[in-house]
Scaffold this motif. Structure first.
Motif, PDB file in Angstrom:
ATOM      1  N   ALA A 223     -10.609   0.439  12.106  1.00 34.82           N
ATOM      2  CA  ALA A 223     -11.271  -0.496  11.208  1.00 34.82           C
ATOM      3  C   ALA A 223     -11.867   0.214   9.998  1.00 34.82           C
ATOM      4  CB  ALA A 223     -12.361  -1.267  11.953  1.00 34.82           C
ATOM      5  N   GLU A 224     -12.271   1.468  10.175  1.00 36.64           N
ATOM      6  CA  GLU A 224     -12.837   2.230   9.054  1.00 36.64           C
ATOM      7  C   GLU A 224     -11.803   2.506   7.969  1.00 36.64           C
ATOM      8  OE1 GLU A 224     -14.425   5.679  10.878  1.00 36.64           O
ATOM      9  OE2 GLU A 224     -16.181   4.663  11.730  1.00 36.64           O
ATOM     10  N   THR A 225     -10.519   2.437   8.297  1.00 34.96           N
ATOM     11  CA  THR A 225      -9.460   2.702   7.322  1.00 34.96           C
ATOM     12  C   THR A 225      -8.963   1.426   6.643  1.00 34.96           C
ATOM     13  OG1 THR A 225      -7.618   2.475   8.901  1.00 34.96           O
ATOM     14  CG2 THR A 225      -8.716   4.621   8.773  1.00 34.96           C
ATOM     15  N   LEU A 226      -9.487   0.263   7.060  1.00 29.15           N
ATOM     16  CA  LEU A 226      -8.984  -1.011   6.546  1.00 29.15           C
ATOM     17  C   LEU A 226      -9.570  -1.322   5.173  1.00 29.15           C
ATOM     18  CD1 LEU A 226      -7.529  -3.722   6.758  1.00 29.15           C
ATOM     19  CD2 LEU A 226      -9.481  -4.580   8.077  1.00 29.15           C
ATOM     20  N   HIS A 227      -8.696  -1.667   4.231  1.00 27.46           N
ATOM     21  CA  HIS A 227      -9.099  -2.152   2.911  1.00 27.46           C
ATOM     22  C   HIS A 227      -8.372  -3.478   2.690  1.00 27.46           C
ATOM     23  CE1 HIS A 227     -11.115   1.615   1.621  1.00 27.46           C
ATOM     24  NE2 HIS A 227     -10.242   2.148   2.451  1.00 27.46           N
ATOM     25  N   VAL A 228      -9.131  -4.515   2.391  1.00 29.56           N
ATOM     26  CA  VAL A 228      -8.593  -5.866   2.309  1.00 29.56           C
ATOM     27  C   VAL A 228      -8.119  -6.145   0.889  1.00 29.56           C
ATOM     28  CG1 VAL A 228      -9.082  -8.315   2.631  1.00 29.56           C
ATOM     29  CG2 VAL A 228     -10.128  -6.609   4.144  1.00 29.56           C
ATOM     30  N   GLY A 229      -6.847  -6.498   0.765  1.00 28.23           N
ATOM     31  CA  GLY A 229      -6.282  -6.912  -0.509  1.00 28.23           C
ATOM     32  C   GLY A 229      -6.063  -8.403  -0.535  1.00 28.23           C
ATOM     33  N   PRO A 230      -5.770  -8.978  -1.690  1.00 28.29           N
ATOM     34  CA  PRO A 230      -5.564 -10.427  -1.770  1.00 28.29           C
ATOM     35  C   PRO A 230      -4.334 -10.910  -1.032  1.00 28.29           C
ATOM     36  CG  PRO A 230      -5.006  -9.380  -3.861  1.00 28.29           C
ATOM     37  CD  PRO A 230      -5.633  -8.329  -3.003  1.00 28.29           C
ATOM     38  N   ALA A 231      -3.333 -10.029  -0.836  1.00 26.96           N
ATOM     39  CA  ALA A 231      -2.082 -10.461  -0.210  1.00 26.96           C
ATOM     40  C   ALA A 231      -1.635  -9.511   0.890  1.00 26.96           C
ATOM     41  CB  ALA A 231      -0.977 -10.585  -1.258  1.00 26.96           C
ATOM     42  N   ASN A 232      -2.512  -8.628   1.342  1.00 25.04           N
ATOM     43  CA  ASN A 232      -2.122  -7.682   2.386  1.00 25.04           C
ATOM     44  C   ASN A 232      -3.350  -6.962   2.917  1.00 25.04           C
ATOM     45  OD1 ASN A 232      -2.100  -6.095  -0.289  1.00 25.04           O
ATOM     46  ND2 ASN A 232      -2.036  -4.471   1.254  1.00 25.04           N
ATOM     47  N   PHE A 233      -3.169  -6.256   4.028  1.00 32.98           N
ATOM     48  CA  PHE A 233      -4.159  -5.321   4.549  1.00 32.98           C
ATOM     49  C   PHE A 233      -3.650  -3.913   4.293  1.00 32.98           C
ATOM     50  CE2 PHE A 233      -5.752  -8.457   7.989  1.00 32.98           C
ATOM     51  CZ  PHE A 233      -6.530  -9.093   7.033  1.00 32.98           C
ATOM     52  N   CYS A 234      -4.511  -3.038   3.788  1.00 33.98           N
ATOM     53  CA  CYS A 234      -4.156  -1.635   3.557  1.00 33.98           C
ATOM     54  C   CYS A 234      -4.849  -0.790   4.602  1.00 33.98           C
ATOM     55  CB  CYS A 234      -4.574  -1.203   2.144  1.00 33.98           C
ATOM     56  SG  CYS A 234      -4.364   0.562   1.838  1.00 33.98           S
ATOM     57  N   TRP A 235      -4.062  -0.058   5.407  1.00 35.04           N
ATOM     58  CA  TRP A 235      -4.592   0.840   6.430  1.00 35.04           C
ATOM     59  C   TRP A 235      -4.518   2.257   5.874  1.00 35.04           C
ATOM     60  CZ3 TRP A 235      -6.534  -2.064  10.307  1.00 35.04           C
ATOM     61  CH2 TRP A 235      -6.040  -3.366  10.416  1.00 35.04           C
ATOM     62  N   PHE A 236      -5.588   2.685   5.218  1.00 31.16           N
ATOM     63  CA  PHE A 236      -5.616   3.923   4.448  1.00 31.16           C
ATOM     64  C   PHE A 236      -5.874   5.106   5.382  1.00 31.16           C
ATOM     65  CE2 PHE A 236      -7.563   6.779   1.212  1.00 31.16           C
ATOM     66  CZ  PHE A 236      -6.495   6.806   0.329  1.00 31.16           C
ATOM     67  N   THR A 237      -4.883   5.422   6.198  1.00 33.11           N
ATOM     68  CA  THR A 237      -5.027   6.513   7.163  1.00 33.11           C
ATOM     69  C   THR A 237      -4.586   7.858   6.611  1.00 33.11           C
ATOM     70  OG1 THR A 237      -2.831   5.968   8.038  1.00 33.11           O
ATOM     71  CG2 THR A 237      -4.753   4.948   9.116  1.00 33.11           C
ATOM     72  N   ASP A 238      -3.689   7.849   5.625  1.00 39.22           N
ATOM     73  CA  ASP A 238      -3.143   9.092   5.073  1.00 39.22           C
ATOM     74  C   ASP A 238      -2.997   8.944   3.559  1.00 39.22           C
ATOM     75  OD1 ASP A 238      -1.916  11.440   4.468  1.00 39.22           O
ATOM     76  OD2 ASP A 238      -0.168  11.159   5.761  1.00 39.22           O
ATOM     77  N   PRO A 239      -3.890   9.571   2.770  1.00 36.12           N
ATOM     78  CA  PRO A 239      -3.810   9.426   1.305  1.00 36.12           C
ATOM     79  C   PRO A 239      -2.480   9.893   0.734  1.00 36.12           C
ATOM     80  CG  PRO A 239      -5.918  10.381   1.957  1.00 36.12           C
ATOM     81  CD  PRO A 239      -5.061  10.339   3.193  1.00 36.12           C
ATOM     82  N   SER A 240      -1.838  10.868   1.375  1.00 38.18           N
ATOM     83  CA  SER A 240      -0.584  11.393   0.832  1.00 38.18           C
ATOM     84  C   SER A 240       0.547  10.372   0.904  1.00 38.18           C
ATOM     85  CB  SER A 240      -0.179  12.667   1.575  1.00 38.18           C
ATOM     86  OG  SER A 240       0.076  12.392   2.946  1.00 38.18           O
ATOM     87  N   ARG A 241       0.406   9.333   1.746  1.00 36.06           N
ATOM     88  CA  ARG A 241       1.441   8.318   1.886  1.00 36.06           C
ATOM     89  C   ARG A 241       1.142   7.061   1.074  1.00 36.06           C
ATOM     90  NH1 ARG A 241       2.025   6.651   7.696  1.00 36.06           N
ATOM     91  NH2 ARG A 241       4.023   5.808   6.958  1.00 36.06           N
ATOM     92  N   ALA A 242      -0.025   7.014   0.431  1.00 36.70           N
ATOM     93  CA  ALA A 242      -0.424   5.810  -0.311  1.00 36.70           C
ATOM     94  C   ALA A 242       0.381   5.697  -1.602  1.00 36.70           C
ATOM     95  CB  ALA A 242      -1.917   5.853  -0.613  1.00 36.70           C
ATOM     96  N   LEU A 243       1.146   4.633  -1.727  1.00 34.63           N
ATOM     97  CA  LEU A 243       1.987   4.443  -2.902  1.00 34.63           C
ATOM     98  C   LEU A 243       1.151   4.264  -4.169  1.00 34.63           C
ATOM     99  CD1 LEU A 243       4.806   4.028  -4.120  1.00 34.63           C
ATOM    100  CD2 LEU A 243       4.608   1.592  -3.529  1.00 34.63           C
ATOM    101  N   CYS A 244       0.010   3.591  -4.075  1.00 36.32           N
ATOM    102  CA  CYS A 244      -0.818   3.345  -5.252  1.00 36.32           C
ATOM    103  C   CYS A 244      -1.344   4.652  -5.838  1.00 36.32           C
ATOM    104  CB  CYS A 244      -1.978   2.411  -4.907  1.00 36.32           C
ATOM    105  SG  CYS A 244      -3.079   3.017  -3.597  1.00 36.32           S
ATOM    106  N   LEU A 245      -1.706   5.599  -4.978  1.00 35.18           N
ATOM    107  CA  LEU A 245      -2.208   6.885  -5.468  1.00 35.18           C
ATOM    108  C   LEU A 245      -1.093   7.700  -6.106  1.00 35.18           C
ATOM    109  CD1 LEU A 245      -4.702   7.983  -2.657  1.00 35.18           C
ATOM    110  CD2 LEU A 245      -5.094   6.558  -4.672  1.00 35.18           C
ATOM    111  N   LYS A 246       0.120   7.586  -5.566  1.00 35.54           N
ATOM    112  CA  LYS A 246       1.256   8.290  -6.175  1.00 35.54           C
ATOM    113  C   LYS A 246       1.548   7.733  -7.564  1.00 35.54           C
ATOM    114  CE  LYS A 246       3.536   9.430  -1.788  1.00 35.54           C
ATOM    115  NZ  LYS A 246       4.753   9.240  -0.946  1.00 35.54           N
ATOM    116  N   LEU A 247       1.513   6.401  -7.698  1.00 35.72           N
ATOM    117  CA  LEU A 247       1.782   5.787  -8.994  1.00 35.72           C
ATOM    118  C   LEU A 247       0.695   6.128 -10.015  1.00 35.72           C
ATOM    119  CD1 LEU A 247       2.964   2.245  -7.828  1.00 35.72           C
ATOM    120  CD2 LEU A 247       4.390   4.147  -8.605  1.00 35.72           C
ATOM    121  N   ALA A 248      -0.560   6.256  -9.539  1.00 41.44           N
ATOM    122  CA  ALA A 248      -1.670   6.550 -10.445  1.00 41.44           C
ATOM    123  C   ALA A 248      -1.819   8.040 -10.715  1.00 41.44           C
ATOM    124  CB  ALA A 248      -2.971   5.999  -9.872  1.00 41.44           C
ATOM    125  N   GLY A 249      -1.098   8.890  -9.971  1.00 42.25           N
ATOM    126  CA  GLY A 249      -1.225  10.324 -10.155  1.00 42.25           C
ATOM    127  C   GLY A 249      -2.514  10.896  -9.616  1.00 42.25           C
TER     128      GLY A 249
END
Length: 331
Positions: A223-249
């Motif tokens: 639950a500590e890794t959960l971030h609520v989006g308007p159209a999905n749930f983001c389970w932010f367990t591994d920053p290296s796999r996050a597509l948004c961070l890759k796109l933002a650099g």
């Protein structure tokens, strides 16, 4: 010091049962010579105190300064000595403890008290006549102040909400309603591991975990890794796999950029039945835009067609994952 006799304005009742007390005065700091007329909304005790001061004034004519210029520290010390004297005790007044008191402390405490309330920072800015909200934040955001208190309270409620959401999705999993999306497999495997720990046969001790509180203890870390989006749930367990961070650099960030989330491609995003209306609405709007495009706008049509197909695919995946297998067998 700028208040004058007659500064109390008539009482207002904007809503039944709620009385608004106002006083008129002048803002001097940062204003042209002579100051600028202004008004304040005050609490009832302030309104009554001004009324009493007018009655005790030696020259109670309209427009006369109510207090004029004075040294607050001296007057406060005289007042405290009188309250703590035998005369004050005979009147039953509570003794005032020793310690420094000044108008700056009063202004600071007023700012902190107002900042505790919803929209408090903006209300404090208006009430204290600050030019910039940054000044108000300086009053209210010191360590342990109202801003820190509010942030701690928000984080507390956010954690409780995340736990409730994870528990609800776990109960859905137990009923055969599975998540969809790129991160569905990882989340399903996690729920399966938690469910296995709840089985009596798998318990290492006679005590079995079945209450919501025990289940929440197993779900807390996820639950500590959960971030609520308007159209999905983001389970932010591994920053290296996050597509948004890759796109933002910014691959080393400690929080996802939910506003940049492409949940149809991110391996840590999941879709659930509660997100279905959002995707359905997006598909309907995209279809409307497609119908309004002219034949010459091929590039825009291709982009919208891709968005439309993706929305339909997500809706189909949600429907497929939310279908109880036992219903298919019975059919």
């Amino acid at each position: 010091m700028e208040l004058r006799i007659g500064c109390r304005l008539p009482l207002e009742e904007p809503v039944p049962g709620f009385t608004r007390h106002r006083i008129a005065g002048k803002v001097v700091k940062g204003q042209p010579l002579g100051g600028t007329d202004d008004e304040w909304v005050v609490i009832e005790p302030v309104y009554r105190a001004i009324e009493l001061a007018e009655q005790l004034h030696d020259d109670a004519g309209d427009g006369v300064l109510l207090f004029g210029r004075f040294a607050f520290s001296v007057r406060y010390r005289w007042f405290r000595n009188w309250v703590n004297s035998q005369a004050g005790q005979r009147l039953g007044l509570a003794p005032i403890p020793a310690g420094p008191v000044n108008l700056r402390m009063l202004r600071r405490n007023s700012a902190l008290e107002m900042a505790y309330r919803p929209g408090g920072v903006l209300a404090t800015k208006i009430h204290l006549k600050h030019i910039a909200v940054a000044t108000t934040e300086g009053y209210a955001s010191r360590p342990g102040g109202a801003q820190a208190e509010l942030l701690a309270e928000v984080n507390k409620y956010e954690s409780e909400r995340n736990l409730d959401l994870v528990l609800a999705e776990f109960r859905n999993y137990q009923q055969g309603i599975l998540p969809a999306g790129p991160g569905a497999r990882s989340l399903t495997e996690f729920f399966a591991s938690v469910d296995a720990k709840l089985e009596p046969a798998a318990a290492s001790a006679p005590r079995t975990q079945r209450s919501d509180r025990d289940v929440l203890n197993l779900l807390t870390k996820r639950a500590e890794t959960l971030h609520v989006g308007p159209a999905n749930f983001c389970w932010f367990t591994d920053p290296s796999r996050a597509l948004c961070l890759k796109l933002a650099g910014t691959p080393t960030a400690d929080r996802p950029l939910v506003g940049m989330c492409d949940s149809a491609r991110c391996p840590q995003a999941t879709h659930h039945p509660c997100h279905r209306p959002v995707w359905v609405e997006h598909a309907e709007r995209t279809k409307t835009f497609l119908g309004d495009l002219g034949k010459t706008r091929k590039t825009e049509r291709a982009r919208l067609q891709h968005d439309y197909d993706r929305a339909l695919r997500v809706v189909a995946e949600i429907d497929a994952a939310a279908t109880d297998p036992s219903d298919k067998d019975s059919a």
